[in-house]
Design a protein around this motif. Structure first.
Motif, PDB file in Angstrom:
ATOM      1  N   VAL A  34      72.939  86.905 103.288  1.00 12.55           N
ATOM      2  CA  VAL A  34      73.303  85.720 103.980  1.00 12.55           C
ATOM      3  C   VAL A  34      73.223  84.416 103.117  1.00 12.55           C
ATOM      4  N   PRO A  35      74.132  83.630 102.764  1.00 11.01           N
ATOM      5  CA  PRO A  35      73.653  82.178 102.064  1.00 11.01           C
ATOM      6  C   PRO A  35      73.201  81.151 102.774  1.00 11.01           C
ATOM      7  N   ASP A  36      72.403  80.364 102.003  1.00  6.09           N
ATOM      8  CA  ASP A  36      71.665  79.484 102.340  1.00  6.09           C
ATOM      9  C   ASP A  36      72.749  78.188 102.920  1.00  6.09           C
ATOM     10  N   GLU A  37      74.026  78.208 102.414  1.00 13.49           N
ATOM     11  CA  GLU A  37      74.855  77.164 102.738  1.00 13.49           C
ATOM     12  C   GLU A  37      76.383  77.794 102.406  1.00 13.49           C
ATOM     13  N   VAL A  38      77.136  77.230 103.151  1.00 16.70           N
ATOM     14  CA  VAL A  38      78.607  77.905 102.963  1.00 16.70           C
ATOM     15  C   VAL A  38      79.452  76.931 102.911  1.00 16.70           C
ATOM     16  N   THR A  39      80.671  76.956 102.611  1.00 16.31           N
ATOM     17  CA  THR A  39      81.990  76.241 102.584  1.00 16.31           C
ATOM     18  C   THR A  39      82.930  76.567 103.376  1.00 16.31           C
ATOM     19  N   CYS A  40      83.699  75.818 104.145  1.00 15.25           N
ATOM     20  CA  CYS A  40      84.721  76.049 105.058  1.00 15.25           C
ATOM     21  C   CYS A  40      85.765  77.063 104.227  1.00 15.25           C
ATOM     22  N   ALA A  41      86.075  78.231 104.830  1.00 16.21           N
ATOM     23  CA  ALA A  41      87.257  79.106 104.316  1.00 16.21           C
ATOM     24  C   ALA A  41      88.639  78.795 104.805  1.00 16.21           C
ATOM     25  N   LEU A  42      88.740  77.824 105.536  1.00 14.94           N
ATOM     26  CA  LEU A  42      90.079  77.613 106.180  1.00 14.94           C
ATOM     27  C   LEU A  42      90.880  76.585 105.346  1.00 14.94           C
ATOM     28  N   GLU A  43      92.250  76.480 105.428  1.00 13.70           N
ATOM     29  CA  GLU A  43      92.792  75.735 104.720  1.00 13.70           C
ATOM     30  C   GLU A  43      92.747  74.115 104.850  1.00 13.70           C
ATOM     31  N   ALA A  52      83.178  79.966 108.158  1.00 14.35           N
ATOM     32  CA  ALA A  52      82.822  80.601 107.012  1.00 14.35           C
ATOM     33  C   ALA A  52      81.937  81.807 107.369  1.00 14.35           C
ATOM     34  N   VAL A  53      82.518  82.888 106.608  1.00  9.44           N
ATOM     35  CA  VAL A  53      81.866  84.364 106.995  1.00  9.44           C
ATOM     36  C   VAL A  53      80.315  84.055 106.618  1.00  9.44           C
ATOM     37  N   GLN A  55      78.286  87.336 107.741  1.00  7.12           N
ATOM     38  CA  GLN A  55      77.710  88.538 107.546  1.00  7.12           C
ATOM     39  C   GLN A  55      78.908  89.595 107.951  1.00  7.12           C
ATOM     40  N   GLY A  56      78.412  90.786 107.462  1.00 11.69           N
ATOM     41  CA  GLY A  56      79.605  91.850 108.152  1.00 11.69           C
ATOM     42  C   GLY A  56      78.894  93.254 108.252  1.00 11.69           C
ATOM     43  N   TRP A  57      79.333  93.996 108.937  1.00 14.21           N
ATOM     44  CA  TRP A  57      78.958  95.450 109.190  1.00 14.21           C
ATOM     45  C   TRP A  57      80.166  96.040 109.750  1.00 14.21           C
ATOM     46  N   GLY A  58      80.568  97.277 109.190  1.00 13.59           N
ATOM     47  CA  GLY A  58      81.795  97.990 109.763  1.00 13.59           C
ATOM     48  C   GLY A  58      82.902  97.156 109.633  1.00 13.59           C
ATOM     49  N   ASP A  59      83.609  96.995 110.664  1.00 10.73           N
ATOM     50  CA  ASP A  59      84.866  95.979 110.905  1.00 10.73           C
ATOM     51  C   ASP A  59      84.648  94.955 111.437  1.00 10.73           C
ATOM     52  N   ASP A  60      83.402  94.568 111.720  1.00 16.72           N
ATOM     53  CA  ASP A  60      82.828  93.332 112.193  1.00 16.72           C
ATOM     54  C   ASP A  60      82.312  92.174 111.306  1.00 16.72           C
ATOM     55  N   GLU A  61      82.501  91.055 111.550  1.00 17.61           N
ATOM     56  CA  GLU A  61      81.857  89.772 110.595  1.00 17.61           C
ATOM     57  C   GLU A  61      81.448  88.970 111.609  1.00 17.61           C
ATOM     58  N   VAL A  62      80.499  88.365 111.239  1.00 14.82           N
ATOM     59  CA  VAL A  62      79.701  87.038 111.955  1.00 14.82           C
ATOM     60  C   VAL A  62      80.174  85.752 110.997  1.00 14.82           C
ATOM     61  N   TRP A  63      80.868  84.841 111.985  1.00 13.97           N
ATOM     62  CA  TRP A  63      81.423  83.553 111.223  1.00 13.97           C
ATOM     63  C   TRP A  63      80.468  82.295 111.739  1.00 13.97           C
ATOM     64  N   LEU A  64      80.274  81.570 111.022  1.00 15.66           N
ATOM     65  CA  LEU A  64      79.709  80.116 111.510  1.00 15.66           C
ATOM     66  C   LEU A  64      80.713  79.300 111.529  1.00 15.66           C
ATOM     67  N   LEU A  65      80.835  78.505 112.727  1.00 15.90           N
ATOM     68  CA  LEU A  65      81.983  77.814 113.033  1.00 15.90           C
ATOM     69  C   LEU A  65      81.074  76.324 113.283  1.00 15.90           C
TER      70      LEU A  65
END
Length: 123
Positions: A34-43, A52-53, A55-65
């Motif tokens: 898990v990063p300390d900071e993220v950038t928006c991945a949308l267009e 921004a994503v 974390q992930g496990w299996g087919d699931d991911e946790v996103w920060l909105l």
């Protein structure tokens, strides 16, 4: 030079809240650190929350909105001659105080001057 994954992305920056990073850092089978900071991945120019994503496990991911904090310059609301503590054009009731009363118990939430006066006469 070819296009990179970041070309055309929004890129708005956000610090990841520490409590979220700690909670997601110890997930069994986690895919990412898990990063300390993220950038928006949308267009770039997207509407609504930044995304921004984290974390992930299996087919699931946790996103920060998140949304972008912004400031605006607007005159104070003085509708109906009230001293409202909100900007002009605000939604909902007024949050008013009596500027000419030294020991006012306000502020009060009212829809208009008549409601304020009725409230004050009830004491």
């Amino acid at each position: 030079m070819g296009e990179t994954v970041d070309d055309g992305a929004c890129g708005e920056w956000q610090r990841v809240p520490e409590e979220i990073a700690q909670r997601l850092g110890d997930v069994p089978g986690a895919a990412y650190e898990v990063p300390d900071e993220v950038t928006c991945a949308l267009e770039h120019g997207h509407q609504g929350d930044h995304t921004a994503v984290l974390q992930g496990w299996g087919d699931d991911e946790v996103w920060l909105l998140w949304t972008v904090p912004k400031t605006v310059v607007a005159p104070s609301c003085r509708a109906d001659g009230l001293t409202c503590l909100l900007p002009n054009g605000h939604a909902g009731r007024h949050h008013v105080l009596l500027a000419d009363v030294v020991e006012d118990d306000g502020p009060y939430w009212v829809t208009d001057r008549a409601e304020l006066e009725a409230r004050l006469t009830r004491g």
